[in-house]
Design a protein around this motif. Structure first.
Motif, PDB file in Angstrom:
ATOM      1  N   THR A 140      12.101  -2.318   5.760  1.00 41.33           N
ATOM      2  CA  THR A 140      10.958  -1.404   5.701  1.00 41.33           C
ATOM      3  C   THR A 140       9.793  -2.099   4.989  1.00 41.33           C
ATOM      4  O   THR A 140       9.965  -3.114   4.310  1.00 41.33           O
ATOM      5  CB  THR A 140      11.305  -0.129   4.932  1.00 41.33           C
ATOM      6  OG1 THR A 140      11.546  -0.454   3.548  1.00 41.33           O
ATOM      7  CG2 THR A 140      12.531   0.554   5.519  1.00 41.33           C
ATOM      8  N   TRP A 141       8.599  -1.525   5.136  1.00 40.86           N
ATOM      9  CA  TRP A 141       7.445  -2.093   4.441  1.00 40.86           C
ATOM     10  C   TRP A 141       7.624  -1.996   2.926  1.00 40.86           C
ATOM     11  O   TRP A 141       7.265  -2.924   2.192  1.00 40.86           O
ATOM     12  CB  TRP A 141       6.167  -1.385   4.866  1.00 40.86           C
ATOM     13  CG  TRP A 141       4.951  -1.953   4.188  1.00 40.86           C
ATOM     14  CD1 TRP A 141       4.213  -1.395   3.191  1.00 40.86           C
ATOM     15  CD2 TRP A 141       4.354  -3.232   4.449  1.00 40.86           C
ATOM     16  NE1 TRP A 141       3.200  -2.231   2.814  1.00 40.86           N
ATOM     17  CE2 TRP A 141       3.259  -3.369   3.572  1.00 40.86           C
ATOM     18  CE3 TRP A 141       4.650  -4.266   5.331  1.00 40.86           C
ATOM     19  CZ2 TRP A 141       2.446  -4.506   3.554  1.00 40.86           C
ATOM     20  CZ3 TRP A 141       3.837  -5.399   5.321  1.00 40.86           C
ATOM     21  CH2 TRP A 141       2.761  -5.514   4.441  1.00 40.86           C
ATOM     22  N   ALA A 163       9.791  -4.771   1.844  1.00 43.51           N
ATOM     23  CA  ALA A 163       9.051  -6.032   1.913  1.00 43.51           C
ATOM     24  C   ALA A 163       8.129  -6.196   0.709  1.00 43.51           C
ATOM     25  O   ALA A 163       7.990  -7.301   0.153  1.00 43.51           O
ATOM     26  CB  ALA A 163       8.252  -6.104   3.207  1.00 43.51           C
ATOM     27  N   ALA A 212       4.094  -9.889   1.694  1.00 45.71           N
ATOM     28  CA  ALA A 212       4.965  -8.824   2.192  1.00 45.71           C
ATOM     29  C   ALA A 212       4.983  -8.800   3.718  1.00 45.71           C
ATOM     30  O   ALA A 212       6.034  -8.592   4.343  1.00 45.71           O
ATOM     31  CB  ALA A 212       4.505  -7.479   1.649  1.00 45.71           C
ATOM     32  N   GLY A 213       3.828  -9.025   4.335  1.00 44.56           N
ATOM     33  CA  GLY A 213       3.757  -9.034   5.792  1.00 44.56           C
ATOM     34  C   GLY A 213       4.595 -10.145   6.398  1.00 44.56           C
ATOM     35  O   GLY A 213       5.260  -9.943   7.424  1.00 44.56           O
ATOM     36  N   TRP A 247       8.247  -9.027   6.011  1.00 38.44           N
ATOM     37  CA  TRP A 247       8.496  -7.920   6.941  1.00 38.44           C
ATOM     38  C   TRP A 247       8.695  -8.458   8.360  1.00 38.44           C
ATOM     39  O   TRP A 247       9.603  -8.043   9.075  1.00 38.44           O
ATOM     40  CB  TRP A 247       7.319  -6.948   6.896  1.00 38.44           C
ATOM     41  CG  TRP A 247       7.462  -5.740   7.772  1.00 38.44           C
ATOM     42  CD1 TRP A 247       8.040  -4.544   7.460  1.00 38.44           C
ATOM     43  CD2 TRP A 247       6.984  -5.612   9.118  1.00 38.44           C
ATOM     44  NE1 TRP A 247       7.968  -3.675   8.524  1.00 38.44           N
ATOM     45  CE2 TRP A 247       7.326  -4.303   9.556  1.00 38.44           C
ATOM     46  CE3 TRP A 247       6.312  -6.456   9.991  1.00 38.44           C
ATOM     47  CZ2 TRP A 247       6.999  -3.842  10.831  1.00 38.44           C
ATOM     48  CZ3 TRP A 247       5.996  -5.997  11.267  1.00 38.44           C
ATOM     49  CH2 TRP A 247       6.338  -4.693  11.672  1.00 38.44           C
TER      50      TRP A 247
END
Length: 280
Positions: free
Chosen positions: A182-183, A186, A224-225, A228
């Motif tokens: 999930t974001w 992440a 984070a991206g 993810w």
């Protein structure tokens, strides 16, 4: 590595854990067999012979498992011992083995074994296995294992440990969720990655190679991206999720190092703890 070195004509001994299924498979096959049925013959043993003056011993245990074999390595007559795994405290291993016999590396291969112990492997020329000694670069290259020299391998490994933890943690999260993290997960792991790099710098080490320094400077949302996204690559997450115990152990070592050095980085320590995968 044993498979390719043996096929290249080297005299290879492979050591597997006593009583393990892998030892039984290697003994049955008199070495390593790939999924196409190609055999690489080699000597199989359940322990390292301390009296044999091996030219090179490649140690591919995980960092938190190496203490079990370190006394045997120290007592052996091996001319060189190469530690080939992620570690946040490489200096400890160098002290244990001595400068004249200690070498470091980092494998960049994807390999799996099926239930029968047959090998499937992918070795890419774009992701070269790293070595701290040029002679092992030459040896591996000649055995069709793309390799490169890096004079700063101990620093490389230390700085890579936070990335290793993050990649394994996001993979575990993705596997448990059944399709990617999930974001929110992440973001937690991205904070942990940045926290691990902050601890590394706090201990007085420069971030190396430069890509690690660039990563530390990136906005949290971009880190984070990246995490993810990679968690959605099935082959990636399923392979790296197998490193859950390594992930936890490396995170603990980073936290312990910060505490021992009395670093004033409570946020970084908390972030590293938070990215460790839970027991379930």
């Amino acid at each position: 590595f044993a498979y390719r070195l043996a096929l290249a004509g080297h005299n290879v001994t492979v050591v597997a854990r006593p009583g393990s299924a892998r030892l039984q498979q290697l003994t049955r096959d008199h070495g390593v067999i790939d999924k196409a049925g190609m055999q690489a013959a080699m000597r199989v043993a359940d322990q390292l012979d301390p009296q044999t003056a091996y030219d090179l011993v490649v140690v591919t245990t995980l960092a938190h498992q190496v203490d079990a074999v370190l006394p045997t390595l120290q007592a052996s007559k091996a001319k060189c011992v190469q530690f080939m795994f992620n570690t946040f405290d490489p200096e400890r291993l160098r002290v244990a083995m001595g400068d004249d016999r200690c070498s470091f590396g980092m494998p960049f291969v994807m390999a799996t074994l099926d239930d029968e112990g047959r090998l499937s492997s992918t070795v890419s020329a774009s992701r070269k296995t790293l070595h701290s000694d040029q002679r092992w670069v030459d040896l591996f290259q000649a055995a069709d294992i793309p390799s490169a020299f890096d004079a700063n391998m101990p620093l490389w490994l230390r700085c890579h440990a936070p990335m290793c933890v993050a990649m394994e943690a996001i993979s575990v999260a993705g596997v448990r969720r059944g399709g990617g993290a999930t974001w929110a997960q992440a973001m937690i792991i991205a904070r942990g990655l940045k926290g691990g790099l902050a601890i590394t710098k706090g201990l007085g080490y420069r971030l190396y190679p430069p890509a690690k320094a660039a990563l530390a400077a990136r906005p949290l949302v971009l880190v984070a991206g990246m995490l993810w996204f990679v968690s959605r690559i099935r082959s990636f997450r399923e392979l790296l999720a197998t490193g859950i115990n390594e992930c936890r152990a490396l995170a603990d070592v980073m936290v312990a190092a910060a505490a021992e050095a009395k670093l004033d980085l409570p946020g970084a320590v908390t972030a590293v703890r938070a990215m460790k995968p839970s027991d379930s």
